[in-house]
Design a protein around this motif. Structure first.
Motif, PDB file in Angstrom:
ATOM      1  N   UNK A 513     -47.805  24.504-109.822  1.00  0.00           N
ATOM      2  CA  UNK A 513     -49.197  24.082-109.976  1.00  0.00           C
ATOM      3  C   UNK A 513     -49.904  25.103-110.867  1.00  0.00           C
ATOM      4  N   UNK A 514     -50.736  24.608-111.773  1.00  0.00           N
ATOM      5  CA  UNK A 514     -51.474  25.478-112.677  1.00  0.00           C
ATOM      6  C   UNK A 514     -52.865  25.803-112.167  1.00  0.00           C
ATOM      7  N   UNK A 515     -53.224  25.233-111.019  1.00  0.00           N
ATOM      8  CA  UNK A 515     -54.534  25.517-110.455  1.00  0.00           C
ATOM      9  C   UNK A 515     -54.530  26.904-109.811  1.00  0.00           C
ATOM     10  N   UNK A 516     -55.696  27.554-109.723  1.00  0.00           N
ATOM     11  CA  UNK A 516     -55.749  28.861-109.041  1.00  0.00           C
ATOM     12  C   UNK A 516     -55.550  28.712-107.542  1.00  0.00           C
ATOM     13  N   UNK A 517     -54.967  29.744-106.940  1.00  0.00           N
ATOM     14  CA  UNK A 517     -54.707  29.745-105.498  1.00  0.00           C
ATOM     15  C   UNK A 517     -56.043  29.777-104.756  1.00  0.00           C
ATOM     16  N   UNK A 531     -54.569  34.239-109.282  1.00  0.00           N
ATOM     17  CA  UNK A 531     -53.169  33.875-109.521  1.00  0.00           C
ATOM     18  C   UNK A 531     -53.011  32.388-109.254  1.00  0.00           C
ATOM     19  N   UNK A 532     -51.903  31.856-109.721  1.00  0.00           N
ATOM     20  CA  UNK A 532     -51.668  30.422-109.626  1.00  0.00           C
ATOM     21  C   UNK A 532     -51.307  30.015-108.206  1.00  0.00           C
ATOM     22  N   UNK A 533     -51.497  28.734-107.960  1.00  0.00           N
ATOM     23  CA  UNK A 533     -51.099  28.165-106.669  1.00  0.00           C
ATOM     24  C   UNK A 533     -49.590  28.321-106.502  1.00  0.00           C
TER      25      UNK A 533
END
Length: 821
Positions: A513-517, A531-533
């Protein structure tokens, strides 16, 4: 995990090679082998070598799997994405060249290609296992699903076997089709897969090439496109459906009025946007729509007559024929009756009573006018009853015959019981059929079953291979179809979804996933590092702690240590014996205290020699390790102790070192007194030195030598003897012992003679080199007389017998002659 039917046998089921090795002749206890004893270790070594080579080959094949690279870093994944893009670009090159770079028609085919490279996206629905690059596969021509070749072969064989066992009287003689496990598309028996082919079917056993699509031969597909247009697929050998035809063809518009234009073969239908103008089927109006293929029914309304012409109404032009639902009523040709049919066109049918008629039982025929009725004949009816076994016993009558009420002995449907009962009734006993239905799981249990048990109507209910659902089909024999459901595997935040077959979600890792965590922080920081999910727990916080330290005004610069994995110390755990293994150390998350403050504080040493940074937690003056350097009470030396703390600027105490005052020029001796403030006493030591000629050793008092001037020092260094050095002329120097080089002016007397050695003079040696003594007139007269005497002697020939005596007499005579003169 491999299905049960694909796993190798264990236990009793041994392979033929193993059995052959076990029961090899001569291999028993009493048997003898003809091979030498040394051959056994060589055979065993060769067997182990082949086993190791096979294991290494399996390992290599497993590493080039298309779904085995799930634990790679981001850099490796980026490299893989770039490589995947190159493979897809090379596959689509021929197509995109035809379309000018337009890839809109490749969406569906591109999805199948992406699934080949995506981890976990390609699953065999029969065994619910990943389809790897090096495994033999089979692709369905209808739904394009991939299956392992052994799995689909067993599926086809089992499907045909089950259909034959249920439907064929002569089991196995008929050829039955077999279905695809996913789309249920039927394949003929001749299409049973028995070879591993590429997608286009040109190459058998395609090799695994890392720069090609998996299971592809790498050549142009060339399959006939659908719908059939005469062209073939331009992509390289690929999975999934072929894209629309990209060829350019010249076609006219749909109505045919405009000139042909170049169009894509897959989209060659085009409209010229002109009015159609064709005459519609109503024959009254023309088509007003723009250019199209087939005209629609006329949408207008007009006054139209019914079929019989008695009524008129406004009706759509698309349905000009209609019935008014009134009886015709037209007189029939007989003149006695009218037509009883509903509105119809054409001539009315003849009178139904004008033809030859019979009595109700059909035994007597009569030709009566249509106005008279035919009467019953009075004979027995004898028409077959509904049981088809008995006839009607009543007199000829109008209407239908009554039901058969004759009592007969009837056998039940299953043939087990008999009973007297009316013929029109069916006899069913209460016995329940004990046979097993076609599913081979449930009994028939139908009352009085004749043996043709109906198919099982219960639900199968067996757990499918996905282990999540049960089979919804009617109870059946053999393997259930794969689960048709798809499951969404989501990332931690739920924004990215990966659709996988049901049952595969347990072994499929969440998608990238490219969304932020979005996980909240677990430490004292308000937010986490960006950081990324990701699946699983977040990595430990790496932000600076920045908590205020105790005892100073600084903050902790170390990385966050609120949750640190620390090995727990298990104290007091004693093992029961050597058979009990110690448990592995457990790790617990624990908050560690902040370390001592390490901020450098500029601090001077005790002696103020330097200013160095000192950690804050050790703040204070320190010893730099250098000598102290402060002046002592003597006023001549400094403190040589290591840097230490003092209260006064001057160090008190006695100086224990010797005198270090400078000595008089030329005095090499130290002062015999200890360190003192007054002047040093005169040096009374004797200096031992050689004279200028380096022969004698002289002793001179140091204070006399150092106080003397240069001329006195020369005298003190002389031994007062004649210089022993030899001049260049060969005479000895006449001076007294002196420094430096001797004067090259020798004063000694030397004797000089003229060439005839008659004249002699005495001169100094230094002048003799420039002076020459010349012969005078006397010397020259004497030389002339000598030469005259020699001439006279030569003329007398006074020779003596021996050459020696002759010369002796000559010389004696010359001498005498010379002395006489």
């Amino acid at each position: 995990m491999e299905p049960v039917w694909r796993q190798q046998g264990r236990g009793r089921g041994r392979s033929q090679e193993a059995q052959g090795a076990r029961f090899r002749p001569g291999g028993g206890r009493g048997g003898r082998t003809e091979a030498p004893h040394s051959a056994a270790p060589l055979d065993k070594f060769e067997e182990i070598r082949k086993s190791n080579q096979a294991a290494a080959q399996r390992l290599v094949e497993s590493h080039v799997s298309s779904s085995s690279s799930d634990d790679e870093d981001d850099d490796d994944r980026e490299c893989q994405d770039g490589k995947r893009g190159q493979i897809l670009a090379s596959t689509f090159t021929t197509y995109t060249n035809q379309t000018g770079g337009d890839a809109t028609g490749l969406a569906r085919t591109g999805q199948y290609l992406s699934d080949l490279f995506q981890s976990g996206a390609l699953t065999c629905l029969i065994c619910i296992a990943s389809v790897k690059r090096t495994q033999q596969v089979w692709s369905c021509c209808s739904c394009f699903s991939l299956f392992h070749l052994p799995c689909i072969q067993k599926w086809a064989k089992d499907s045909v076997f089950l259909v034959s066992s249920v439907t064929d009287d002569d089991f196995g003689q008929k050829q039955h089709p077999w279905p695809c496990p996913k789309c249920r598309a039927e394949y003929p028996p001749s299409a049973k897969p028995n070879r591993y082919m590429c997608y286009c079917g040109k190459l058998q056993d395609p090799p695994a090439d890392p720069w090609l699509v998996p299971h592809s031969c790498g050549s142009v597909c060339q399959k006939e496109l659908k719908p059939t247009c005469g062209h073939t697929c331009l992509l390289l050998c690929h999975p999934g459906p072929c894209p629309p035809c990209p060829k350019m063809v010249s076609v006219a518009c749909m109505c045919g009025k405009a000139k042909p234009l170049p169009r894509r073969c897959s989209n060659k239908a085009w409209s010229c946007q002109q009015q159609c103008g064709k005459l519609l089927p109503c024959r009254q109006h023309t088509c007003s729509q723009t250019c199209h293929t087939e005209c629609r029914p006329c949408p207008r309304v007009s006054v139209q007559s019914c079929v019989c012409g008695q009524q008129k109404a406004e009706r759509p032009c698309s349905s000009p024929q209609w019935n008014c639902q009134q009886v015709c009523g037209s007189p029939l040709p007989c003149g006695n009756h009218t037509c009883e049919e509903v509105c119809h066109d054409g001539v009315c049918p003849p009178c139904p009573r004008s033809v030859s008629r019979t009595c109700p039982c059909g035994k007597t025929k009569s030709c009566l006018p249509c106005t008279e009725e035919v009467m019953p004949c009075g004979d027995t009816c004898d028409r077959r009853l509904s049981c088809l076994k008995h006839t009607c016993s009543m007199r000829c009558h109008r209407g239908s015959c009554e039901t058969c009420r004759q009592e007969v002995e009837k056998e039940c449907r299953c043939g087990k019981h008999r009973k007297l009962m009316p013929c029109h009734k069916e006899y069913l006993c209460d016995s329940k059929c004990p046979k097993t239905r076609s599913c081979q799981r449930h009994q028939c249990r139908r009352k009085c079953c004749p043996g043709n048990c109906p198919p099982c109507d219960q639900s199968c209910g067996r757990t499918l291979g996905c282990r999540n659902h049960k089979c919804p089909s009617v109870c059946h024999q053999g393997s259930c179809y794969p689960c048709p459901e798809n499951v969404d595997v989501r990332c931690s935040c739920g924004s990215t979804v990966l659709v996988v077959p049901c049952g595969r979600e347990r072994s499929t890792k969440p998608p990238r996933c490219k969304e932020p965590c979005r996980c909240p922080p677990s430490c004292h920081h308000p937010t986490r590092e960006a950081h990324r999910c990701h699946p699983g727990p977040c990595a430990p916080c790496r932000q600076p702690c920045l908590l205020p330290l105790a005892g100073c005004s600084h903050t902790c610069p170390q990385a966050c240590h609120d949750l640190v994995l620390v090995r727990s110390q298990q104290v007091g755990v004693q093992l029961a014996g050597p058979w009990e293994q110690p448990t592995e150390p457990a790790f617990v998350q624990k908050a560690l205290p902040c370390p001592p403050c390490q901020v450098p504080i500029p601090t001077s040493c005790f002696g103020e020699h330097e200013v160095s940074p000192v950690p804050c937690h050790r703040q204070g003056r320190f010893s730099c390790g250098r000598p102290c350097g402060r002046p002592l009470t003597c006023g001549n030396h400094t403190c040589s102790r290591e840097c230490h703390l003092v209260t006064d600027a001057v160090v008190t105490g006695l100086c224990e070192e010797g005198c270090s005052k400078p000595r008089p020029p030329g005095c090499p001796h130290p002062c015999p007194r200890s360190c003192h403030r007054d002047d040093c006493p005169p040096c009374s030591q004797m200096i031992r030195q050689r004279c200028h000629c380096k022969i004698s050793i002289l002793y001179v008092e140091c204070m006399i030598l150092t106080a003397a001037d240069d001329q006195t020092k020369v005298k003190l260094s002389s031994c007062n003897n004649q210089c022993p050095k030899e001049l260049s002329c060969g005479h000895r120097c006449k001076q007294v012992c002196h420094p430096g080089e001797c004067e090259d002016r020798c004063q000694q007397k030397v004797k000089l003679r003229c060439p005839c050695r008659r004249i002699k003079k005495e001169l100094q040696c230094c002048v003799s080199a420039q002076c020459v003594v010349q012969c005078d007139d006397t010397c020259r007269d004497q030389q002339r007389r000598v030469s005259h005497v020699r001439t006279h002697l030569d003329t007398k020939h006074t020779w003596i017998d021996t050459p020696g005596h002759t010369h002796l007499n000559i010389h004696t005579h010359l001498d005498r002659h010379t002395h006489t003169h």
